[in-house]
Each structure stands twice: as structure tokens, then as C-alpha cells.
Design a protein around this motif. Structure first.
Motif, short mmCIF file in Angstrom:
data_model
loop_
_atom_site.label_atom_id
_atom_site.label_comp_id
_atom_site.label_asym_id
_atom_site.label_seq_id
_atom_site.Cartn_x
_atom_site.Cartn_y
_atom_site.Cartn_z
N ASN A 39 30.50 41.80 44.90
CA ASN A 39 30.37 40.47 44.89
C ASN A 39 30.83 39.71 43.39
O ASN A 39 31.25 38.58 43.45
N SER A 40 30.45 40.42 42.41
CA SER A 40 30.90 39.81 41.06
C SER A 40 32.25 40.10 40.95
O SER A 40 33.16 39.18 40.30
N ALA A 41 32.69 41.02 41.47
CA ALA A 41 34.25 41.30 41.09
C ALA A 41 35.23 40.36 41.88
O ALA A 41 36.38 40.49 41.47
N ARG A 42 34.57 39.67 42.75
CA ARG A 42 35.55 38.85 43.53
C ARG A 42 36.05 37.75 42.54
O ARG A 42 36.92 36.70 43.20
N ALA A 43 35.42 37.72 41.29
CA ALA A 43 35.91 36.66 40.27
C ALA A 43 37.01 37.17 39.57
O ALA A 43 37.38 36.60 38.95
N THR A 44 37.45 38.42 39.99
CA THR A 44 38.68 39.12 39.06
C THR A 44 39.66 38.29 38.80
O THR A 44 40.16 38.04 37.46
N GLU A 45 40.31 37.59 39.75
CA GLU A 45 41.57 37.00 39.59
C GLU A 45 41.42 35.73 38.76
O GLU A 45 41.90 35.50 37.65
N ARG A 46 40.04 34.95 39.06
CA ARG A 46 40.08 33.79 38.46
C ARG A 46 39.60 34.06 36.83
O ARG A 46 40.18 33.28 36.01
N MET A 47 38.93 35.07 36.62
CA MET A 47 38.53 35.46 35.35
C MET A 47 39.83 36.02 34.55
O MET A 47 39.78 35.56 33.24
N ARG A 48 40.64 36.69 35.03
CA ARG A 48 41.69 37.22 34.58
C ARG A 48 42.83 36.16 34.02
O ARG A 48 43.43 36.01 32.83
N LYS A 49 42.85 35.20 34.65
CA LYS A 49 43.42 33.99 34.51
C LYS A 49 43.14 33.33 33.45
O LYS A 49 44.01 32.61 32.74
N ARG A 50 41.93 33.26 33.27
CA ARG A 50 41.61 32.69 31.80
C ARG A 50 41.28 33.59 30.75
O ARG A 50 40.79 33.16 29.70
N GLY A 51 41.84 34.78 30.98
CA GLY A 51 41.92 35.75 30.06
C GLY A 51 40.46 36.46 29.69
O GLY A 51 40.29 36.71 28.47
N GLN A 52 39.75 36.58 30.47
CA GLN A 52 38.19 37.04 30.41
C GLN A 52 38.01 38.55 30.97
O GLN A 52 38.71 38.72 31.99
N LEU A 53 36.99 38.86 30.35
CA LEU A 53 36.52 40.13 31.24
C LEU A 53 35.42 39.76 32.01
O LEU A 53 34.84 38.72 32.02
N LEU A 54 35.39 40.81 33.00
CA LEU A 54 34.19 40.64 34.07
C LEU A 54 33.00 40.97 33.40
O LEU A 54 33.00 41.76 32.15
N PRO A 55 31.81 40.41 33.65
CA PRO A 55 30.42 40.60 33.05
C PRO A 55 30.16 42.19 32.70
O PRO A 55 29.72 42.53 31.72
N ARG A 56 30.37 42.98 33.78
CA ARG A 56 30.16 44.59 33.61
C ARG A 56 31.18 44.91 32.74
O ARG A 56 30.72 46.05 31.82
N GLU A 57 32.28 44.61 32.70
CA GLU A 57 33.18 45.22 31.51
C GLU A 57 32.79 44.87 30.23
O GLU A 57 33.15 45.55 29.38
N ARG A 58 32.21 43.48 30.23
CA ARG A 58 31.84 43.26 28.79
C ARG A 58 30.51 44.30 28.30
O ARG A 58 30.58 44.73 27.09
#
Length: 536
Positions: A39-58
Motif C-alpha cells: 500500500n505504501s509502494a503505490r506512491a512510488t511513481e508520485r514520489m519518484r517524480k518529486r525526486g523522493q525516496l519511499l519511507p522504507r527506503e529512507r
């Protein structure tokens, strides 16, 4: 010490059935945990476009490579509020756990911005508060990776008042001399602005961090003022004008690098003396053959202990007295511990023995591990005449006031006051984990249904009327179903009645991680102040 006689169980159809039942329960837990990640990873595309890491990657990049991360309360809030317990499993919108940064053991809390933008969930507040309490008790530096849209406004009535506790705890951590570090990866709005505001050190990310009490929509609604978010509370504004941020990074990775350097700089390294330890002589995988998946089926706890403690060695205390309550000394990873466990209900002799053992452990400064699997205190005419209320009360007093660390594993049954006497959540164990087989309730569902049926029969007879047996049976059936659902490990972990559900085979590893955390905290010297770090 005595090496426990704990030969591996013979292979049989019954053992396979028991093992399969354990694995079914465990696999269901792991599948639900994976739903949180998905469910968290569904935000991958959106966060990548903003140049961000996913929370668990952080979290992964923040922690030292190839070190353990003891994640806490992974299924907190399951089946509650916006979490449907099936597909929309949210983990309360928070990632929390104990790991290592630059060789320093720390508590990490990360808003899961992949789920509802990191908006605060009622149980997410409780999860954060519990992580803070563990950090305070064990002197763990508290690192928060912040990206939160603020409170879930639709659920404000269930989170607003209790939400203040997380900020009070940030103040307590700082005042205790425990560093609080915030890395602001994105929006930190409304109450979320106090996460960095009450931290000792703040790291922001250029062009991404936003810290304000009222974001542009709320500002416009409240005052009519229109302002861009970067001007209102951007990283550069806080680094150069307000002074809220001590450090400004170029991106998520750079911010995590700064956080690691900061921890290495402001958190003194502590170590504990190397301890000699021998692995258990019996494999942990045997636990699935020994411990019964059905909490109503008894087994000898010594068989489990032999697969958890160093060298399978156990020095039993008062072995012939109060035999259904097991007490004794052992070690895990070289850390000396006392163990209190159950091989049946707690009678007066067992309560007396356990209370004596607790006092002895307090005298020697030995942490106590409670292995909980009990139907509760013994009841009946003989039990009452033996002073079960008096002796049980003494045990609960000893558990409550014990001066040493307490760790609890809820393995099977945890019923009635027996759950209290075996150091349940209300008795402030340093850590408390459950097996998937745990059952926690005031009593078993069958017993509750029988009690209510007897009460209904007596009430009808007192009124000189015939008992309505079909109605009584329907009610009894509803009670059994309700207790069956509400006593499960999942129901308990959703409400933070434990710190997470663990694989029984990991019991030794989890206890060792906790014992190391406690020992490291005891070695850490703090420099407390009255109010903590103040910002001017």
C-alpha cells in the motif's frame, strides 16, 4: 546449570498438523505485513517524480548496513478506522523500530508518506507514543523521518487530545538528555510542524521540506491570505530566516547522510562487555512441533526454553513447589535473565514462588522474562481456602513494583488476572511481544458463554419464569464468536496490547536484541536539563 532434557519430538501426523497450523497463522501475519508495504509502494511513481525516496527506503539508508532492525507494531491499527484489515492494511501510517546508526543504537520513527500522505491516524499516534516511551526508558536517541499532511481531519475526535502526548514526550526526551533529531523530507503541517519544532536538531531538504502550522489551504480558509508553500514554510526560509533548521540537504539521500553524521557526532558510542554465549543445543524450528497451536492444549514450557536460552541450560527455582508455575535462571547471548513461565494455571504455591523469585531477581539486578501461557489463577473451594486472592495479589504487587527490566512473550493463553500476574501490557514491561497463537481475554469464550447462561437461568428462576433456552443459546453463540474474534493476537496487536507479533522461532533473537538495547541504555550517560533544548 542443568542442561534441559529436550529431545526433538518424534515425527508424526499430529506434529505435522500442529506445525502446519502454526505456519498458517504466521503466514497470515506476514501476508498482512506485506500488504502494508504494498500500500505504501503505490506512491512510488508520485514520489519518484518529486525526486523522493519511499519511507522504507529512507529507513534502510539511514541504518547501518547488515545490522538488525527490530520493527515494532507492524500491524498496529489493523481493522480499525480506515484500515479494513484485508486489503487496505496501513500499519497505522507509521514505521517504528530499533536499529543502529554509525554503531549507535537508536529508535527510528518514520511517517509513512506513501499512505495518505503520512496523515496522522489515531493508532499511529499511539504507535509513536509507545516508540517514544521505549526510547525514554532505554535512553535511545530518537530519530524521526518526517513527512506528514498532519492530522486525519475525518478522525480528529479520536486523535486530537491524545496527539498532544507525542509532543510532550519529545520535550521529555530532550530534557532527559536524549537527542531528538528530525529529518523533514516533505510536508510537516499543523501538529506535524511540532515534530521538528520540538527536536534538538532539524535537517530539511531544499525545495521539498515544508513546515508550517497552517498550509496554504487552511491559511486561506482561516484568514483569506494567499501564500505559496515555499514562502510560507519552505526549507530555505527556515534555514535562513526562522532558524528552525540547522542543516539543509539537497535531497533525501543527502539528508540521511547528514543525519548519520549528526548521530555519530552528538551521540557518544557506548558498548557493553563482550559476553560468552553458547547457542541452544536444540534447533528453534522444533518450537513448531512442541508448542501447541491450539492454546487449549498443554505442553511443557521447558521444551521451549531449551530452544531459546544459551546452551539449553536452565537452573530451576523451587522445582518441586508450585509446579505449574516455572521459575529459574538462564542466559540469552550471555545476558543473565530470570524466567517465569506457565505449565498450567497459577495456584497459591505458584504465586508465592513467583513473587519470591521476582524479589530475588530484583536483589541481584537480573532482568525477568515472562513466558505467558496460562488460563489464569486457580479457582474453586480449595483454591480460595488456600489464599489464592492473597497470594495472587502479592504476585501482582511484585510484578508491578519490580525494579529490574521486564520482558514479556505472550505465547498462548493469557486469560484473566493471570495475564496481569504474567506482566501484561498494563504492567509496563520494557518490551512485550506475541506469538501468532496468543489468546488474550478476561476468560475463554466458552467459559464466558456458560457464565452468562447460568446467570440468565438463575435470573429467570428468581422471577419464577421458565428460562428462554433458544434465546440463551443464541446469546451464548454470539458471545463465543465475539470472544473468538476479540481474543486473537491480531486483535491485540491492532490495539498496541503488544509491541508486535513475532515468529516463535525468532524468540531468542528478539529477546537478545531487547536485552542488548536495555544493557546499552544502562551504559549511556545522560546530561539532563530542566526544559530540554530550547529554540530562540
Amino acid at each position: 546449570m542443568t542442561v534441559l532434557d529436550a529431545a526433538a519430538p518424534r515425527n508424526s501426523k499430529e506434529i505435522k498438523v500442529n506445525r502446519d497450523a502454526h505456519l498458517a497463522l504466521l503466514n497470515n501475519i506476514r501476508a498482512l505485513e506485506e500488504k502494508v508495504v504494498q500500500n505504501s509502494a503505490r506512491a512510488t511513481e508520485r514520489m519518484r517524480k518529486r525526486g523522493q525516496l519511499l519511507p522504507r527506503e529512507r529507513v534502510s539508508l539511514l541504518l547501518d548496513r547488515n545490522t538488525e532492525f527490530l520493527e515494532l507494531s507492524t500491524l498496529c491499527g489493523i481493522g480499525m478506522h480506515d484500515d479494513d484489515g484485508v486489503d487496505k492494511v496501513l500499519g497505522a501510517g507509521v514505521i517504528a523500530g530499533i536499529g543502529e546508526i554509525s554503531g549507535r543504537r537508536v529508535m527510528v520513527m518514520a511517517n509513512d508518506a506513501g499512505i495518505a500522505g503520512g496523515a496522522m491516524h489515531p493508532m499511529g499516534i499511539q504507535k509513536i507514543v509507545r516508540a517514544q516511551e521505549i526510547a525514554l526508558k532505554n535512553r535511545l536517541p530518537y530519530i524521526q523521518l518526517v513527512e506528514s499532511a498532519g492530522a486525519n481531519l475525518a478522525l480528529q475526535a479520536e486523535l486530537f487530545v491524545e496527539g498532544g502526548r507525542q509532543f510532550a514526550n519529545l520535550a521529555r526526551l530532550s530534557a532527559a538528555g536524549i537527542p531528538v533529531i528530525a529529518v523533514v523530507h516533505g510536508s510537516s503541517t499543523a501538529g506535524g510542524a511540532y515534530q521538528p519544532g520540538m527536536s534538538d536538531y532539524v535537517i530539511t531538504v531544499r525545495g521539498r521540506s515544508k513546515i508550517f502550522l497552517a498550509g496554504p489551504p487552511l491559511l486561506r480558509a482561516a484568514t483569506g491570505e494567499i501564500a505559496e508553500d515555499e514562502v510560507l514554510g519552505g526549507a530555505e526560509m527556515h534555514a535562513n530566516i526562522t532558524g528552525l533548521a540547522e542543516y539543509m540537504a539537497e535531497n533525501d539521500r543527502d539528508a540521511l547522510r547528514l543525519a548519520r553524521e549528526l548521530v555519530m557526532t552528538v551521540v557518544p558510542a557506548v558498548t557493553v562487555p563482550q559476553k560468552t554465549a553458547r547457542a541452544p543445543l536444540r534447533p528453534s524450528d522444533d518450537i513448531f512441533a512442541i508448542a501447541q497451536a491450539d492454546y487449549r492444549e498443554p505442553y511443557d514450557l521447558r521444551q521451549v526454553i531449551a530452544r531459546v536460552v544459551d546452551g539449553s541450560q536452565f537452573l530451576e527455582f523451587k522445582a518441586g513447589f508450585g509446579v505449574a508455575t516455572l521459575c529459574g535462571h538462564a542466559s540469552i547471548g550471555g545476558h543473565e535473565i530470570g524466567i517465569i513461565g506457565n505449565n498450567g494455571p497459577i495456584d497459591s504455591a505458584g504465586a508465592n514462588k513467583a513473587a519470591h523469585f521476582i524479589l530475588s531477581c530484583c536483589q541481584s539486578g537480573t532482568p525477568i522474562v515472562f513466558l505467558q501461557n496460562t488460563t489464569g489463577f486457580m479457582v474453586g473451594t480449595d483454591a480460595e481456602a488456600s489464599g489464592i486472592v492473597k497470594h495472587g495479589s502479592k504476585l501482582i504487587q511484585a510484578v508491578t513494583n519490580a525494579t529490574v527490566p521486564k520482558l514479556t512473550i505472550q505465547m498462548g493463553g493469557a486469560f484473566g488476572a493471570g495475564a496481569y500476574a504474567m506482566c501484561g501490557r498494563a504492567f509496563d514491561p520494557s518490551f512485550i511481544f506475541s506469538w501468532p497463537t496468543n489468546r488474550l481475554a478476561v476468560m475463554g469464550g466458552e467459559q464466558a458463554a456458560k457464565v452468562m447462561t447460568i446467570v440468565a437461568e438463575d435470573s429467570a428462576r428468581a422471577r419464577n419464569t421458565e428460562p428462554d433456552y433458544p434465546k440463551m443459546e443464541a446469546r451464548a453463540s454470539a458471545i463465543r464468536a465475539s470472544y473468538d474474534h476479540e481474543s486473537t493476537a491480531l486483535f491485540a496487536t491492532a490495539r498496541l496490547w503488544d509491541d508486535g507479533i513475532i515468529d516463535p522461532r525468532d524468540t531468542r533473537a528478539v529477546l537478545l536484541h531487547c536485552l542488548e538495547t536495555i544493557a546499552l541504555g544502562q551504559e549511556r550517560t545522560l546530561n539532563p536539563s530542566t526544559f530540554g533544548t530550547a529554540r530562540y
